[in-house]
Design an enzyme around this catalytic site. Structure first.
Site, mmCIF file in Angstrom:
data_model
loop_
_atom_site.group_PDB
_atom_site.id
_atom_site.type_symbol
_atom_site.label_atom_id
_atom_site.label_comp_id
_atom_site.label_asym_id
_atom_site.label_seq_id
_atom_site.Cartn_x
_atom_site.Cartn_y
_atom_site.Cartn_z
ATOM 1 N N THR A 11 -2.246 -1.274 5.090
ATOM 2 C CA THR A 11 -1.846 -2.689 5.063
ATOM 3 C C THR A 11 -0.370 -2.826 4.691
ATOM 4 O O THR A 11 0.419 -3.431 5.434
ATOM 5 C CB THR A 11 -2.723 -3.463 4.042
ATOM 6 O OG1 THR A 11 -4.098 -3.287 4.384
ATOM 7 C CG2 THR A 11 -2.386 -4.941 4.039
ATOM 8 N N VAL A 31 22.935 -4.818 3.866
ATOM 9 C CA VAL A 31 23.224 -3.515 3.259
ATOM 10 C C VAL A 31 24.650 -3.068 3.622
ATOM 11 O O VAL A 31 25.261 -2.265 2.926
ATOM 12 C CB VAL A 31 22.181 -2.466 3.730
ATOM 13 C CG1 VAL A 31 22.546 -1.059 3.312
ATOM 14 C CG2 VAL A 31 20.804 -2.836 3.193
ATOM 15 N N GLU A 124 8.902 -3.444 -7.441
ATOM 16 C CA GLU A 124 8.749 -4.910 -7.479
ATOM 17 C C GLU A 124 7.399 -5.359 -6.904
ATOM 18 O O GLU A 124 6.771 -6.290 -7.413
ATOM 19 C CB GLU A 124 9.900 -5.558 -6.683
ATOM 20 C CG GLU A 124 9.881 -7.061 -6.648
ATOM 21 C CD GLU A 124 10.028 -7.704 -8.026
ATOM 22 O OE1 GLU A 124 11.081 -7.507 -8.666
ATOM 23 O OE2 GLU A 124 9.090 -8.395 -8.449
ATOM 24 N N GLY A 129 2.417 -9.110 -5.746
ATOM 25 C CA GLY A 129 2.633 -9.007 -4.292
ATOM 26 C C GLY A 129 4.054 -9.397 -3.925
ATOM 27 O O GLY A 129 5.019 -8.721 -4.298
ATOM 28 N N ILE A 131 5.787 -11.981 -4.911
ATOM 29 C CA ILE A 131 6.527 -12.814 -5.887
ATOM 30 C C ILE A 131 7.626 -11.987 -6.539
ATOM 31 O O ILE A 131 7.356 -10.912 -7.071
ATOM 32 C CB ILE A 131 5.587 -13.325 -7.006
ATOM 33 C CG1 ILE A 131 4.368 -14.028 -6.432
ATOM 34 C CG2 ILE A 131 6.346 -14.234 -7.971
ATOM 35 C CD1 ILE A 131 3.327 -14.398 -7.483
ATOM 36 N N GLU A 185 -8.371 -3.875 -3.110
ATOM 37 C CA GLU A 185 -8.088 -2.447 -3.274
ATOM 38 C C GLU A 185 -9.092 -1.637 -2.451
ATOM 39 O O GLU A 185 -10.150 -2.142 -2.085
ATOM 40 C CB GLU A 185 -8.209 -2.052 -4.752
ATOM 41 C CG GLU A 185 -7.200 -2.715 -5.654
ATOM 42 C CD GLU A 185 -5.767 -2.411 -5.239
ATOM 43 O OE1 GLU A 185 -5.388 -1.249 -5.235
ATOM 44 O OE2 GLU A 185 -5.032 -3.348 -4.911
ATOM 45 N N ASP A 196 -7.263 -3.860 -11.790
ATOM 46 C CA ASP A 196 -5.996 -4.095 -11.095
ATOM 47 C C ASP A 196 -5.111 -5.047 -11.924
ATOM 48 O O ASP A 196 -3.922 -4.785 -12.120
ATOM 49 C CB ASP A 196 -6.284 -4.676 -9.708
ATOM 50 C CG ASP A 196 -5.016 -4.961 -8.933
ATOM 51 O OD1 ASP A 196 -4.390 -3.993 -8.454
ATOM 52 O OD2 ASP A 196 -4.622 -6.134 -8.827
ATOM 53 N N LYS A 200 -1.407 -4.374 -13.874
ATOM 54 C CA LYS A 200 -0.235 -5.248 -13.716
ATOM 55 C C LYS A 200 0.252 -5.775 -15.057
ATOM 56 O O LYS A 200 1.460 -5.869 -15.282
ATOM 57 C CB LYS A 200 -0.574 -6.381 -12.753
ATOM 58 C CG LYS A 200 -0.768 -5.873 -11.323
ATOM 59 C CD LYS A 200 -1.427 -6.903 -10.436
ATOM 60 C CE LYS A 200 -1.553 -6.408 -9.000
ATOM 61 N NZ LYS A 200 -2.443 -7.247 -8.196
ATOM 62 N N GLY A 298 -1.414 -9.074 0.375
ATOM 63 C CA GLY A 298 -1.315 -9.260 1.826
ATOM 64 C C GLY A 298 -0.151 -8.455 2.384
ATOM 65 O O GLY A 298 0.817 -8.150 1.695
HETATM 66 P P1 NDP Z 1 -4.395 1.034 2.564
HETATM 67 O O1 NDP Z 1 -5.642 1.771 2.214
HETATM 68 O O2 NDP Z 1 -4.466 -0.051 3.564
HETATM 69 O O3 NDP Z 1 -3.254 2.066 3.037
HETATM 70 C C1 NDP Z 1 -3.106 3.358 2.525
HETATM 71 C C2 NDP Z 1 -2.853 4.297 3.697
HETATM 72 O O4 NDP Z 1 -2.544 5.594 3.191
HETATM 73 C C3 NDP Z 1 -4.081 4.435 4.594
HETATM 74 O O5 NDP Z 1 -3.703 4.454 5.946
HETATM 75 C C4 NDP Z 1 -4.650 5.766 4.142
HETATM 76 O O6 NDP Z 1 -5.452 6.391 5.105
HETATM 77 C C5 NDP Z 1 -3.368 6.533 3.900
HETATM 78 N N1 NDP Z 1 -3.562 7.736 3.108
HETATM 79 C C6 NDP Z 1 -4.573 8.042 2.248
HETATM 80 N N2 NDP Z 1 -4.375 9.271 1.745
HETATM 81 C C7 NDP Z 1 -3.248 9.767 2.300
HETATM 82 C C8 NDP Z 1 -2.559 10.995 2.186
HETATM 83 N N3 NDP Z 1 -2.993 11.979 1.399
HETATM 84 N N4 NDP Z 1 -1.434 11.161 2.909
HETATM 85 C C9 NDP Z 1 -0.993 10.195 3.725
HETATM 86 N N5 NDP Z 1 -1.614 8.997 3.869
HETATM 87 C C10 NDP Z 1 -2.729 8.781 3.158
HETATM 88 O O7 NDP Z 1 -3.808 0.471 1.184
HETATM 89 P P2 NDP Z 1 -2.830 -0.774 0.990
HETATM 90 O O8 NDP Z 1 -1.746 -0.726 1.973
HETATM 91 O O9 NDP Z 1 -3.642 -2.006 0.840
HETATM 92 O O10 NDP Z 1 -2.263 -0.456 -0.481
HETATM 93 C C11 NDP Z 1 -1.315 0.556 -0.694
HETATM 94 C C12 NDP Z 1 -0.839 0.445 -2.143
HETATM 95 O O11 NDP Z 1 -0.235 -0.840 -2.323
HETATM 96 C C13 NDP Z 1 -1.951 0.505 -3.170
HETATM 97 O O12 NDP Z 1 -1.448 1.098 -4.335
HETATM 98 C C14 NDP Z 1 -2.275 -0.961 -3.447
HETATM 99 O O13 NDP Z 1 -2.802 -1.167 -4.748
HETATM 100 C C15 NDP Z 1 -0.889 -1.555 -3.351
HETATM 101 N N6 NDP Z 1 -0.832 -2.968 -3.036
HETATM 102 C C16 NDP Z 1 -1.590 -3.490 -2.008
HETATM 103 C C17 NDP Z 1 -1.477 -4.807 -1.667
HETATM 104 C C18 NDP Z 1 -2.277 -5.420 -0.581
HETATM 105 O O14 NDP Z 1 -2.204 -6.657 -0.410
HETATM 106 N N7 NDP Z 1 -3.039 -4.639 0.198
HETATM 107 C C19 NDP Z 1 -0.559 -5.696 -2.380
HETATM 108 C C20 NDP Z 1 0.214 -5.048 -3.430
HETATM 109 C C21 NDP Z 1 0.055 -3.739 -3.719
HETATM 110 P P3 NDP Z 1 -7.061 6.207 4.951
HETATM 111 O O15 NDP Z 1 -7.326 4.747 5.158
HETATM 112 O O16 NDP Z 1 -7.624 7.058 6.041
HETATM 113 O O17 NDP Z 1 -7.423 6.663 3.584
HETATM 114 N N1 HSE Z 2 -5.819 -5.909 -4.679
HETATM 115 C C1 HSE Z 2 -4.645 -6.541 -5.183
HETATM 116 C C2 HSE Z 2 -4.907 -8.015 -5.376
HETATM 117 C C3 HSE Z 2 -3.502 -6.328 -4.230
HETATM 118 O O1 HSE Z 2 -5.895 -8.503 -4.826
HETATM 119 O O2 HSE Z 2 -4.160 -8.674 -6.100
HETATM 120 C C4 HSE Z 2 -2.194 -6.863 -4.751
HETATM 121 O O3 HSE Z 2 -1.730 -6.114 -5.823
#
Ligand code: NDP
Ligand code: HSE
Length: 403
Positions: A11, A31, A124, A129, A131, A185, A196, A200, A298
């Site tokens: 995501t 930049v 950040e 998210g 903000i 998550e 979570d 934070k 998001g």
């Molecule tokens: P996702 O699960 O959508 O994305 C993580 C990606 O990393 C997936 O494609 C996953 O593949 C891949 N991955 C897993 N293991 C490995 C590895 N060993 N090497 C390379 N790639 C790997 O997570 P999000 O994008 O939702 O979240 C990412 C981080 O951001 C988390 O720490 C989350 O807490 C944080 N975050 C998320 C927000 C949100 O709105 N979603 C907002 C703010 C923070 P696979 O799916 O196959 O495991």
């Molecule tokens: N799972 C987290 C939330 C993502 O719902 O707030 C953003 O950190």
């Protein structure tokens, strides 16, 4: 030219690639250099992606490429992400992340590593998210002794509570929606059980008070215990139930940090924060009260915060962009048992029994309440005092009321 590698194309990672591409022209201008995506690392294959030529499977390709200046870690968790972040920083590459679990559990050592290797570790997007909150805390509010932080810090639980109340969805339906929208998550129990939000508030506390606070030091309660009956009783007296992360600086210099559902009075701005929105209220000794509000999760909102950190580093790769805090200590954090507040109680009891136990109370009503159920607001007291008074009553729910 500044070259970027993204670790984890889920995501957030895919949002970062999209923002870097869509807003490429303005990013380059801000930049004053060309900012270009060179690698994307993911375990999955994306043969149809417009970025397909960037994909690699082996982190050492990125680690050993001297052209890569900034690594964006959006894998999540504290295992592989810790390994890759450590190796990137040791190779002198700055790391930008949205991974609050990693920052909350290993922030001190990773910041130290960045300092030792002349690079930056910025996060950040890890709180709130999209903000802008961390940089304002450490720059715009730098003149203040920060006293208290109270936040709706988890978008998923706020979304679930809002959808249950407004659309009458069940908990499971609302959670599924939050997952489909990419808010939750990987293991959504981290959202629902408050972990979570706990991570934070640990990050906000560390930046505000200068010392690492670890998740295991922070008493944490999620939203599983919030029943629709509680929402109805609270609503009858113009309160909303919100999952809050709170950190309060105590006079002795310690910190009281915790996560729990609260009744929030309708005239408090936090009561109006709905859906996936987050809000963080900060009190400083010069500014008084200030609140930050926006989308807490998001793809693009979070990518916005990640790319802002990338831009900040890319503008001046040699400048010191560090956040910083000192190592934590076991006795730094005090229990919320020391805090006096009003309480909401729902119990299997009569109003007379409730009065006999808690003294002066404010009874609450809801339509369809069964006989033998009572809900009320108490006067101010600590949780241990309240629990002692409630001994012998069958308590169903017990939440703090935000003053
Ligand atoms: P996702 O699960 O959508 O994305 C993580 C990606 O990393 C997936 O494609 C996953 O593949 C891949 N991955 C897993 N293991 C490995 C590895 N060993 N090497 C390379 N790639 C790997 O997570 P999000 O994008 O939702 O979240 C990412 C981080 O951001 C988390 O720490 C989350 O807490 C944080 N975050 C998320 C927000 C949100 O709105 N979603 C907002 C703010 C923070 P696979 O799916 O196959 O495991
Ligand atoms: N799972 C987290 C939330 C993502 O719902 O707030 C953003 O950190």
């Amino acid at each position: 030219m500044v070259k970027i590698a993204i670790l984890g194309f889920g995501t957030v990672g895919s949002g970062v690639a999209e923002v870097l591409t869509e807003n490429g022209g303005l990013i380059d201008r801000r930049v004053d250099d060309l900012v270009r995506l060179k690698y994307i690392l993911d375990v999955r294959d994306f043969p149809d992606s417009p970025y397909r030529d960037c994909f690699v499977k082996d982190f050492s390709v990125i680690e050993q490429d001297p052209e890569v200046d900034i690594v964006v870690e959006t894998i999540g968790g504290a295992t592989v992400a810790l390994d890759f972040t450590t190796r990137a920083l040791k190779a002198g590459k700055s790391v930008v992340t949205s991974n609050k679990e990693l920052v909350a559990t290993h922030g001190y050592e990773l910041l130290k590593l960045a300092r030792e290797h002349g690079c930056s570790y910025l996060f950040e997007a890890s709180v709130g998210g999209g903000i802008p909150i961390l940089r304002p805390l450490t720059s715009c509010l730098a003149a203040n002794q920060l006293e208290e932080i109270t936040g709706i810090l988890n978008g998923t639980t706020n979304y679930i509570l809002t959808r249950m109340i407004r659309a009458g969805l069940t908990f499971e339906q609302a959670l599924q929606e939050a997952q489909e929208k990419g808010y939750a998550e990987k293991d959504p129990t981290a959202d629902v059980d408050g972990h979570d939000a706990c991570r934070k508030i640990c990050i906000l506390s560390a930046l505000s008070f200068g010392r690492q606070i670890y998740p295991e030091q922070v008493p944490t309660q999620g939203i599983r215990g919030v029943a629709l009956e509680d929402v109805a009783y609270a609503g009858s007296a113009d309160y909303k139930i919100k999952l809050l992360g709170r950190a309060i600086r105590r006079p002795e210099g310690k910190v009281c940090a915790f996560v729990a559902p609260h009744l929030v009075p309708g005239d408090n701005p936090l009561a109006g924060v709905e859906d996936v929105f987050n809000a963080i209220a900060v009190r400083g000794n010069a500014i008084g009260d200030v609140m930050f509000y926006g989308r807490g999760a998001g793809k693009l909102p979070t990518a916005s915060a990640v790319v802002a950190d990338v831009i900040d580093i890319a503008k001046d790769l040699k400048r010191d962009h560090r956040n910083d805090w000192e190592e934590g200590a076991p006795d730094l954090v005090v229990s919320p048992d020391v805090l006096t507040s009003q309480w909401y109680v729902r119990a299997e009891a009569t109003a007379e029994q409730a009065r006999a136990a808690c003294g002066e109370i404010h009874l609450l009503a809801r339509s369809g309440a069964p006989a033998g159920e009572v809900a009320f607001l108490t006067g101010p007291m600590t949780e241990p005092q309240l629990r002692k008074r409630l001994e012998g009553l069958e308590v169903r729910s017990l939440f703090r009321v935000l003053a």
